[in-house]
Design a protein around this motif. Structure first.
Motif, PDB file in Angstrom:
ATOM      1  N   ASN A 244       0.868  -1.165   0.000  1.00  0.00           N
ATOM      2  CA  ASN A 244       0.000   0.000   0.000  1.00  0.00           C
ATOM      3  C   ASN A 244       0.906   1.216   0.000  1.00  0.00           C
ATOM      4  N   LEU A 245       0.958   1.926  -1.135  1.00  0.00           N
ATOM      5  CA  LEU A 245       1.932   2.990  -1.330  1.00  0.00           C
ATOM      6  C   LEU A 245       1.237   4.276  -1.751  1.00  0.00           C
ATOM      7  N   THR A 246       1.744   5.388  -1.274  1.00  0.00           N
ATOM      8  CA  THR A 246       1.241   6.708  -1.659  1.00  0.00           C
ATOM      9  C   THR A 246       2.421   7.616  -1.962  1.00  0.00           C
ATOM     10  N   LEU A 247       2.390   8.238  -3.131  1.00  0.00           N
ATOM     11  CA  LEU A 247       3.391   9.228  -3.524  1.00  0.00           C
ATOM     12  C   LEU A 247       2.692  10.571  -3.652  1.00  0.00           C
ATOM     13  N   ARG A 248       3.147  11.548  -2.869  1.00  0.00           N
ATOM     14  CA  ARG A 248       2.539  12.876  -2.889  1.00  0.00           C
ATOM     15  C   ARG A 248       3.523  13.880  -3.484  1.00  0.00           C
ATOM     16  N   MET A 249       3.000  14.725  -4.349  1.00  0.00           N
ATOM     17  CA  MET A 249       3.814  15.776  -4.945  1.00  0.00           C
ATOM     18  C   MET A 249       3.144  17.116  -4.683  1.00  0.00           C
ATOM     19  N   ARG A 250       3.902  18.063  -4.152  1.00  0.00           N
ATOM     20  CA  ARG A 250       3.418  19.421  -3.937  1.00  0.00           C
ATOM     21  C   ARG A 250       4.329  20.340  -4.750  1.00  0.00           C
ATOM     22  N   ALA A 251       3.981  20.527  -6.015  1.00  0.00           N
ATOM     23  CA  ALA A 251       4.837  21.292  -6.910  1.00  0.00           C
ATOM     24  C   ALA A 251       4.871  22.764  -6.535  1.00  0.00           C
ATOM     25  N   SER A 252       3.728  23.288  -6.134  1.00  0.00           N
ATOM     26  CA  SER A 252       3.623  24.689  -5.740  1.00  0.00           C
ATOM     27  C   SER A 252       2.339  24.841  -4.953  1.00  0.00           C
ATOM     28  N   ARG A 253       2.052  26.043  -4.519  1.00  0.00           N
ATOM     29  CA  ARG A 253       0.796  26.260  -3.795  1.00  0.00           C
ATOM     30  C   ARG A 253      -0.410  26.101  -4.710  1.00  0.00           C
ATOM     31  N   TYR A 254      -0.192  26.132  -6.025  1.00  0.00           N
ATOM     32  CA  TYR A 254      -1.302  26.028  -6.974  1.00  0.00           C
ATOM     33  C   TYR A 254      -1.595  24.591  -7.393  1.00  0.00           C
ATOM     34  N   PHE A 255      -0.592  23.716  -7.357  1.00  0.00           N
ATOM     35  CA  PHE A 255      -0.787  22.376  -7.918  1.00  0.00           C
ATOM     36  C   PHE A 255      -0.223  21.312  -6.986  1.00  0.00           C
ATOM     37  N   ARG A 256      -0.973  20.234  -6.842  1.00  0.00           N
ATOM     38  CA  ARG A 256      -0.524  19.076  -6.079  1.00  0.00           C
ATOM     39  C   ARG A 256      -1.095  17.819  -6.725  1.00  0.00           C
ATOM     40  N   ALA A 257      -0.448  16.711  -6.481  1.00  0.00           N
ATOM     41  CA  ALA A 257      -0.877  15.437  -7.055  1.00  0.00           C
ATOM     42  C   ALA A 257      -0.575  14.323  -6.068  1.00  0.00           C
ATOM     43  N   GLU A 258      -1.349  13.261  -6.178  1.00  0.00           N
ATOM     44  CA  GLU A 258      -1.159  12.100  -5.311  1.00  0.00           C
ATOM     45  C   GLU A 258      -1.441  10.841  -6.104  1.00  0.00           C
ATOM     46  N   LEU A 259      -0.534   9.880  -6.017  1.00  0.00           N
ATOM     47  CA  LEU A 259      -0.697   8.581  -6.654  1.00  0.00           C
ATOM     48  C   LEU A 259      -0.763   7.526  -5.559  1.00  0.00           C
TER      49      LEU A 259
END
Length: 725
Positions: free
Chosen positions: A615-630
């Motif tokens: 069970n894996l989660t990768l979080r990306m917070r590129a900037s205050r405007y954009f974020r992503a989670e896999l």
């Protein structure tokens, strides 16, 4: 007079700090600049103390705050000084994001001074907003609640400033009380430093080294004095809404488009400053975010949290049953009242004609009363869900500083059957480290047999600086039926002892170590036969100075199947006693980084065969405007009865244009259920408490991701407006 603390000695009882609020006639401009003269006339709070990394040492950066109020609004100005302003971390801008990952400021306000319950308001340098209702010092933390308030944040050459404006109509309080409880927490994230105005040691909320829950220990808060509020005319909020839907269901053999529009109304009336009456008519929950898909390889049902606004305010008042001890395994065994039972039946949404809730505090009592009527629903297969009347009454008397005694009554009444539950519970907390609890409840159901129809339990918890321990004993008899509640399993007796040792070593880059042992033992209440037993042994783990950590565990399990269990379509496990062991490793990287990874993997025996799981989660917070989670949940199961692989994959994307304007997308693929789902949600908070939602849902049947076929698609537009009087 403000009491500024000198660095105290860890573990010694300390005087709580205090600050006085200033009553003003002219409100400040909420712009993140504290340049009005009224701020200079108010006392300021300072002298923040570290909880992490150096317990009870002075904060490495200065923080000052001021509090003023008018007849209808509470204003808080905070200057968070920083010697490295370019290093400030601020990646979140979405409403109710996890702002503790950033440099952030949180206000925790105990408006009744009961040292138990509070409102939490948090922001970061982007002006993002997080709020929550705190019940019983964190036993329930209602993060889904959204209050009406504003904040403005602004960076400067000496750090950053936050300016809060909280309408008094958002708060429930006793107008006769001039002293409230208050704590202010600051996260200096680029130093991984947590500081509090009212000092908190590591013995508070110590299930995790860098615990975000410690600030909710309201009994250790400081004092906000001078709140000479007077009861105004009764406050009423009226929120009408209109909803338009367009639905197409080609996968059901009915390709026709169904269009409909409807209107409804939500009303909140402050009967007194202590009590709030909520009324909903023709309730619609179109804007609620969809649930995450879950893989279920157990014999028991899944649990999904409540997200619907009508049920959220003061929801913690209705909590009854064994406490949820482990933050990292939030699946409850039982709840006597669980609001998701209302308006949802066998996976189908059931219309709510109206609902009424009265919640708040009267004297030393917490009060919760709920009445909801749901409509008859045709499932389309010749069966009906009958209309139903739901009622709940919850009372809890505060005793002493932190203890309490309570009662609960629930009722579900239809033309077909009735169900009622009665219960009593207590909490006894003789010290900040020890807590005891117990409950007893009985059901009265038309369908019940001749067996026992009661459930009860007791437990205790110890929370120290380096060690935590708890023990719970719960028994639920065969004929006990809480129809307005939740039971993970029926007819069981559970014994659950646990001990965790987390010594601090502070050497060679390692902050602390971790060792754990826990037993989760179930037997059938009616026969005494062993049903399941799990022994969890945490061989060891560590956290480093940057809050990266991992742990190694061994799970020794025993499961008895009393009847055949179809674990996957066509894969049936026969009755019998199964013993299986596995190794598991879990870890996480510091979530404040632009990229963060967290997850768990395990391998070993599983029933009659083997299982590899991740069970894996990768979080990306590129900037205050954009974020992503896999996310990925993966099972590779090899059994003599049959082998199978399950994958649940999810992608979350978020765009925040401003703190009040956002677009979120969720795509989920479950290859075991052969389903793909997409949810796109646009939300504009065009004024505090009023929203525009545009939601698009699309569901596919999918033998594979590429070979998918549309089952249903839906476009929803919902508009709400808030009148306050």
């Amino acid at each position: 007079m403000l009491l500024v603390l000198s660095p105290p000695t860890a573990g010694r009882a300390q005087e709580r700090p205090s600050v006085r609020a200033l009553r003003v006639d002219e409100p400040p401009v909420v712009d993140g600049v504290l340049d009005e003269s009224i701020w200079g006339g108010a006392e300021f709070g300072t002298g923040f103390i570290q909880r992490e990394p150096q317990e009870m040492a002075p904060a490495t950066e200065k923080t000052q705050f001021w509090i003023v109020y008018t007849a209808d609004t509470l204003y808080v100005g905070v200057h968070a000084y920083d010697s490295e302003p370019t290093a400030i971390v601020a990646k979140e801008m979405e409403r109710d994001a996890s702002l503790y990952r950033d440099d952030s400021l949180m206000l925790v306000i105990d408006t009744f001074g009961d040292s138990r319950n509070a409102y939490a308001f948090e922001t970061n340098p982007n002006g993002a907003r997080f709020d929550a209702l705190v019940t019983d010092e964190g036993r329930d933390i209602n993060k889904e609640w959204d209050g009406v308030w504003t904040v403005a944040s602004r960076r400067n050459t000496r750090g950053w400033v936050a300016e809060f404006a909280i309408p008094l109509s958002t708060l429930r309080f006793d107008p006769a009380r001039s002293t409230w409880g208050l704590n202010v927490r600051r996260m200096i994230r680029h130093k991984d430093e947590e500081v509090n105005w009212a000092p908190l040691g590591r013995d508070v909320g110590s299930f995790a080294d860098f615990s975000i829950y410690a600030v909710y220990r309201i009994s250790l808060a400081g004092r906000l004095e001078g709140m000479e509020t007077r009861r105004k005319s009764r406050q009423i909020d009226i929120k009408p809404f209109v909803v338009a839907r367009a639905t197409e269901s080609p996968g059901t053999g009915n390709p026709e488009t169904g269009d409909d529009a409807e209107a409804g109304l939500d009303v909140k009336w402050s009967v007194t400053r202590n009590l709030a009456l909520d009324v909903t008519v023709n309730t619609d929950f179109a804007e609620v975010e969809i649930d995450d898909q879950q893989t279920n390889l157990t014999r028991f049902s899944l649990f999904f949290p409540e997200k619907r606004e009508f049920f959220l305010e003061n929801a913690g008042i209705f909590e009854f049953g064994p406490p949820q001890r482990n933050t990292f395994r939030p699946l409850p065994q039982m709840k006597v009242f669980f609001s998701r039972r209302i308006g949802l039946d066998r996976g189908h949404e059931v219309p709510i004609d109206y609902g009424v809730r009265l919640t708040g505090r009267v004297g030393g009592w917490n009060v919760g009363v709920l009445e909801v009527l749901t409509a008859e629903t045709d499932l389309g297969d010749g069966s009906l869900i009958p209309d139903a009347n739901y009622g709940v009454v919850r009372l809890k008397r505060n005793i002493g500083r932190r203890s309490g005694l309570g009662l609960i009554y629930t009722n579900r009444d239809t033309d077909v059957d009735t169900n009622q539950v009665y219960g009593v519970d207590f909490d006894y907390k003789p010290s900040r480290a020890l807590a005891f609890n117990g409950f007893f409840t009985q059901s009265d159901d038309d369908r019940a047999g001749d067996g026992d129809d009661w459930a009860g339990g007791y437990g205790f918890a110890y929370s120290g600086r380096d060690m935590n321990a708890f023990f719970d004993h719960v028994k639920v008899n065969e004929e006990y039926r809480p129809d307005v509640g939740f039971l993970l399993r029926r007819n069981f007796e559970r014994f659950n002892p646990s001990i965790t040792y987390r010594p601090r070593i502070e050497r060679k880059g390692i902050r602390s170590l971790f060792f754990n042992g826990e037993i989760d033992y179930f037997k059938r209440a009616s026969t005494g036969e062993l049903e399941s037993r799990k022994f969890i042994l945490g061989y060891g783990g560590l956290n480093n100075y940057r809050e990266d950590g991992f742990g190694l565990y061994a799970d020794f399990e025993t499961e008895r199947l009393f009847e055949p269990f179809e674990i996957q379509p066509g894969v049936v496990l026969p009755p019998g006693l199964y013993r299986f062991d596995s190794l598991r490793i879990g870890g996480r990287t510091n979530e404040s980084r632009p990229l963060a990874l967290l997850g768990r993997v395990s391998s070993g025996d599983f029933f009659s065969g083997t299982r590899d799981w991740a069970n894996l989660t990768l979080r990306m917070r590129a900037s205050r405007y954009f974020r992503a989670e896999l996310t990925l949940d993966y099972n590779d199961v090899d059994l003599p009865e049959g082998s199978f692989i399950t994958r649940v994959m999810g992608t979350k994307l978020g765009l925040s244009f401003t703190p009040d304007l956002r677009l979120n997308a969720l795509l989920q693929y479950d290859d075991s259920a052969q389903l793909v789902g997409a949810n796109i949600r646009f939300n504009w908070i065009y004024r505090p408490g009023a929203d525009l939602f545009v939601v698009y849902n699309h569901g596919w049947t999918a033998p594979s991701f590429r070979a998918r076929e549309t089952q249903e698609r839906q476009l929803i537009i919902k508009f709400t407006y808030l009148f306050q009087g």
